[in-house]
Design a protein around this motif. Sequence first.
Motif, PDB file in Angstrom:
ATOM      1  N   GLY A 429      -8.495   6.328  -0.828  1.00 16.13           N
ATOM      2  CA  GLY A 429      -8.604   5.160  -1.700  1.00 16.13           C
ATOM      3  C   GLY A 429      -7.771   3.959  -1.308  1.00 16.13           C
ATOM      4  N   GLN A 430      -7.112   3.995  -0.153  1.00 10.17           N
ATOM      5  CA  GLN A 430      -6.280   2.889   0.328  1.00 10.17           C
ATOM      6  C   GLN A 430      -5.275   2.415  -0.724  1.00 10.17           C
ATOM      7  N   PRO A 431      -4.418   3.300  -1.197  1.00 11.21           N
ATOM      8  CA  PRO A 431      -3.465   2.922  -2.244  1.00 11.21           C
ATOM      9  C   PRO A 431      -2.357   2.003  -1.748  1.00 11.21           C
ATOM     10  N   GLN A 432      -1.750   1.300  -2.692  1.00  5.88           N
ATOM     11  CA  GLN A 432      -0.532   0.535  -2.429  1.00  5.88           C
ATOM     12  C   GLN A 432       0.654   1.465  -2.709  1.00  5.88           C
ATOM     13  N   PHE A 433       1.504   1.675  -1.702  1.00  7.73           N
ATOM     14  CA  PHE A 433       2.674   2.537  -1.857  1.00  7.73           C
ATOM     15  C   PHE A 433       3.909   1.703  -2.190  1.00  7.73           C
ATOM     16  N   TYR A 434       4.752   2.263  -3.067  1.00 13.99           N
ATOM     17  CA  TYR A 434       6.077   1.720  -3.341  1.00 13.99           C
ATOM     18  C   TYR A 434       7.080   2.844  -3.116  1.00 13.99           C
ATOM     19  N   LEU A 435       8.017   2.629  -2.200  1.00 11.59           N
ATOM     20  CA  LEU A 435       9.005   3.659  -1.891  1.00 11.59           C
ATOM     21  C   LEU A 435      10.149   3.595  -2.896  1.00 11.59           C
ATOM     22  N   VAL A 436      10.473   4.758  -3.489  1.00 11.47           N
ATOM     23  CA  VAL A 436      11.555   4.886  -4.457  1.00 11.47           C
ATOM     24  C   VAL A 436      12.425   6.069  -4.035  1.00 11.47           C
ATOM     25  N   HIS A 437      13.516   6.294  -4.764  1.00 14.33           N
ATOM     26  CA  HIS A 437      14.353   7.490  -4.583  1.00 14.33           C
ATOM     27  C   HIS A 437      14.748   7.681  -3.125  1.00 14.33           C
ATOM     28  N   GLY A 438      15.394   6.673  -2.565  1.00 13.50           N
ATOM     29  CA  GLY A 438      15.855   6.766  -1.186  1.00 13.50           C
ATOM     30  C   GLY A 438      16.896   5.697  -0.903  1.00 13.50           C
ATOM     31  N   GLU A 439      17.770   5.949   0.068  1.00 13.34           N
ATOM     32  CA  GLU A 439      18.726   4.938   0.512  1.00 13.34           C
ATOM     33  C   GLU A 439      17.989   3.908   1.372  1.00 13.34           C
ATOM     34  N   PRO A 440      18.482   2.654   1.390  1.00 11.61           N
ATOM     35  CA  PRO A 440      17.763   1.578   2.097  1.00 11.61           C
ATOM     36  C   PRO A 440      17.404   1.900   3.539  1.00 11.61           C
ATOM     37  N   GLN A 441      18.323   2.509   4.302  1.00  9.78           N
ATOM     38  CA  GLN A 441      18.044   2.796   5.712  1.00  9.78           C
ATOM     39  C   GLN A 441      16.881   3.762   5.855  1.00  9.78           C
ATOM     40  N   ALA A 442      16.886   4.814   5.048  1.00  8.56           N
ATOM     41  CA  ALA A 442      15.804   5.798   5.101  1.00  8.56           C
ATOM     42  C   ALA A 442      14.479   5.156   4.718  1.00  8.56           C
ATOM     43  N   GLN A 443      14.507   4.260   3.745  1.00  2.00           N
ATOM     44  CA  GLN A 443      13.277   3.615   3.283  1.00  2.00           C
ATOM     45  C   GLN A 443      12.697   2.670   4.333  1.00  2.00           C
ATOM     46  N   LEU A 444      13.557   1.933   5.014  1.00  5.56           N
ATOM     47  CA  LEU A 444      13.075   1.009   6.043  1.00  5.56           C
ATOM     48  C   LEU A 444      12.402   1.764   7.189  1.00  5.56           C
ATOM     49  N   VAL A 445      12.999   2.880   7.589  1.00  5.34           N
ATOM     50  CA  VAL A 445      12.411   3.683   8.668  1.00  5.34           C
ATOM     51  C   VAL A 445      11.070   4.249   8.237  1.00  5.34           C
ATOM     52  N   LEU A 446      10.994   4.804   7.017  1.00  7.48           N
ATOM     53  CA  LEU A 446       9.743   5.385   6.530  1.00  7.48           C
ATOM     54  C   LEU A 446       8.675   4.321   6.331  1.00  7.48           C
ATOM     55  N   GLN A 447       9.067   3.171   5.824  1.00  6.62           N
ATOM     56  CA  GLN A 447       8.099   2.082   5.649  1.00  6.62           C
ATOM     57  C   GLN A 447       7.439   1.721   6.981  1.00  6.62           C
ATOM     58  N   GLU A 448       8.250   1.585   8.022  1.00  5.09           N
ATOM     59  CA  GLU A 448       7.710   1.227   9.337  1.00  5.09           C
ATOM     60  C   GLU A 448       6.767   2.317   9.860  1.00  5.09           C
ATOM     61  N   LYS A 449       7.166   3.572   9.704  1.00  3.46           N
ATOM     62  CA  LYS A 449       6.334   4.689  10.168  1.00  3.46           C
ATOM     63  C   LYS A 449       4.984   4.717   9.446  1.00  3.46           C
ATOM     64  N   LEU A 450       5.000   4.483   8.147  1.00  4.73           N
ATOM     65  CA  LEU A 450       3.764   4.509   7.359  1.00  4.73           C
ATOM     66  C   LEU A 450       2.878   3.302   7.681  1.00  4.73           C
ATOM     67  N   GLN A 451       3.506   2.133   7.863  1.00 11.61           N
ATOM     68  CA  GLN A 451       2.734   0.932   8.202  1.00 11.61           C
ATOM     69  C   GLN A 451       2.071   1.075   9.571  1.00 11.61           C
ATOM     70  N   GLN A 452       2.726   1.759  10.489  1.00 13.35           N
ATOM     71  CA  GLN A 452       2.137   2.010  11.807  1.00 13.35           C
ATOM     72  C   GLN A 452       0.857   2.835  11.698  1.00 13.35           C
ATOM     73  N   ARG A 453       0.732   3.556  10.604  1.00 10.92           N
ATOM     74  CA  ARG A 453      -0.460   4.386  10.367  1.00 10.92           C
ATOM     75  C   ARG A 453      -1.463   3.697   9.454  1.00 10.92           C
ATOM     76  N   GLY A 454      -1.279   2.391   9.258  1.00 10.41           N
ATOM     77  CA  GLY A 454      -2.259   1.598   8.527  1.00 10.41           C
ATOM     78  C   GLY A 454      -2.128   1.620   7.013  1.00 10.41           C
ATOM     79  N   LEU A 455      -1.013   2.139   6.489  1.00 16.52           N
ATOM     80  CA  LEU A 455      -0.835   2.197   5.039  1.00 16.52           C
ATOM     81  C   LEU A 455      -0.124   0.942   4.533  1.00 16.52           C
ATOM     82  N   LYS A 456      -0.439   0.580   3.278  1.00 25.05           N
ATOM     83  CA  LYS A 456       0.201  -0.581   2.631  1.00 25.05           C
ATOM     84  C   LYS A 456       1.439  -0.086   1.891  1.00 25.05           C
ATOM     85  N   VAL A 457       2.615  -0.544   2.353  1.00 24.22           N
ATOM     86  CA  VAL A 457       3.865   0.018   1.841  1.00 24.22           C
ATOM     87  C   VAL A 457       4.878  -1.077   1.548  1.00 24.22           C
ATOM     88  N   ASP A 458       5.405  -1.074   0.319  1.00 24.34           N
ATOM     89  CA  ASP A 458       6.533  -1.920  -0.059  1.00 24.34           C
ATOM     90  C   ASP A 458       7.688  -1.032  -0.489  1.00 24.34           C
TER      91      ASP A 458
END
Length: 468
Positions: A429-458
């Motif tokens: 369904g091409q959802p919009q993701f919002y990352l929660v429950h994480g420290e900023p460094q971990a979130q930035l790394v995961l956001q980049e990894k997910l975006q590389q796979r074509g997902l919409k992530v904030d």
Amino acid sequence: MPLDASLTFLGAAGQVTGSCYLLEWNEQKVLLDCGMVQGGDQITDLHRFRFQFRPKDIDAVILSHAHIDHSGLLTLLLAHGFRGQIYCTEGTANLLPVLLKDAVHLYLKDLEWQNRQRARLGKPEQEPRMTLKDVEGVIRCLKPISYQQQKDVLPGLTLEFLDAGHILGSAIVQLWLKHGQAMRKLVFSGDLGNPATVLMHDPSIVKQADVVLMESTYGDRDHQPLSNTLEEFANALAEADKAGGNVFIPAFALGRSQEILYYLGVLYHQGRLRQKMVVLDSPMAIEITRIYNEMIDEFDKKDTQVFKKYGAHDLQSFLPILHLTEKVEQSMALNRVTQGAIIIAGSGMCNGGRIAHHLKHNLWKNANHIIFVGFQAKGTLGRKLVDGESRVKVMGQPLVVKATIHTIGGFSAHAGQSQLINWAKAIGGQPQFYLVHGEPQAQLVLQEKLQQRGLKVDIASMGQKIQL
């Protein structure tokens, strides 16, 4: 008519504690989790804390699981006027009274101590912000729902829980918001489990979503293979046996203690456990273990089938040398046991509880071994020992550290980076993701990894309000 709905991030945004999100639509208000921020001065933090809404305006709470950083402010919510229903799984409904009673009991005990200090300084006493009566109120509000059972909880809101595989009763929250012909599906991951964790099922796959709130605790790394962790654990126990003393394991009462009991049972039946007795010296962990035993059919069959092989039916019967010490006198008597025992005692970070007493009597003896199996926060006695400090204070008494310290870092009930990515990729369904429950460094790394796979992530930020 379009669906007028919004979500506000009130906790666990840019940090891994205090999970709380406010969902508003059709003049209705629902909280997803109501967690306590952990790690600071609890009395000061609680007495300064103010909800960013009126608790009596909240129509319902939907709880992902029982951990205090997701549930710990429910008592305060009741104390300030909330009278709605709290929806959770059956496992969470069984565990929550134990955890909340313990949290409030410790809060009242600490408040009593602080009030004595204030009286000596001529300052007025502080009134408690919550009591055990509020815990009873929370228990009356609980409405358990089984996994994979859709339920209309409010007009225009349908709820379904899926198994998150994190701890007993942990859930992925699926919500369908409806208004006329308009509908949106919101998914909240809760805390996603580590598939390698014993007893738990793998986290359920979500078929489709429009918006996903996704935890990101280990968004920047994967865990080491469980087989490596278990060998490390077994070797530490063998080394302790050769030294001729006792083993002390600081206990995290919910989840980790039961996991350790399972692995000790495996080592016992493999003939690799040389110690003569295992003691669970934590009333809270004992009570939770009993709940686990009562709900043993809820767990992953590939883990529990080993019980039948040895004529066992639960965690306690699987480890015949296990002793439960509920009374203080029983705990104190352990000081007379000088060798051959594994003692699992709370608290998990050594900042109080029975483990502090055991360390006071045993930390300075070089035959003893301390094995840490969970995260140790900065400022705690556990962290000081893990960091290799040679002199520490335990219960106000200076001690030299001669016991051998082991840190087993591979036990985790959270999904690692690869598991988080695979879970997110499976959602249609091409959802919009919002990352929660994480420290900023971990979130930035995961956001980049997910975006590389074509997902919409904030990345969610504290106080941010989004339209659904």
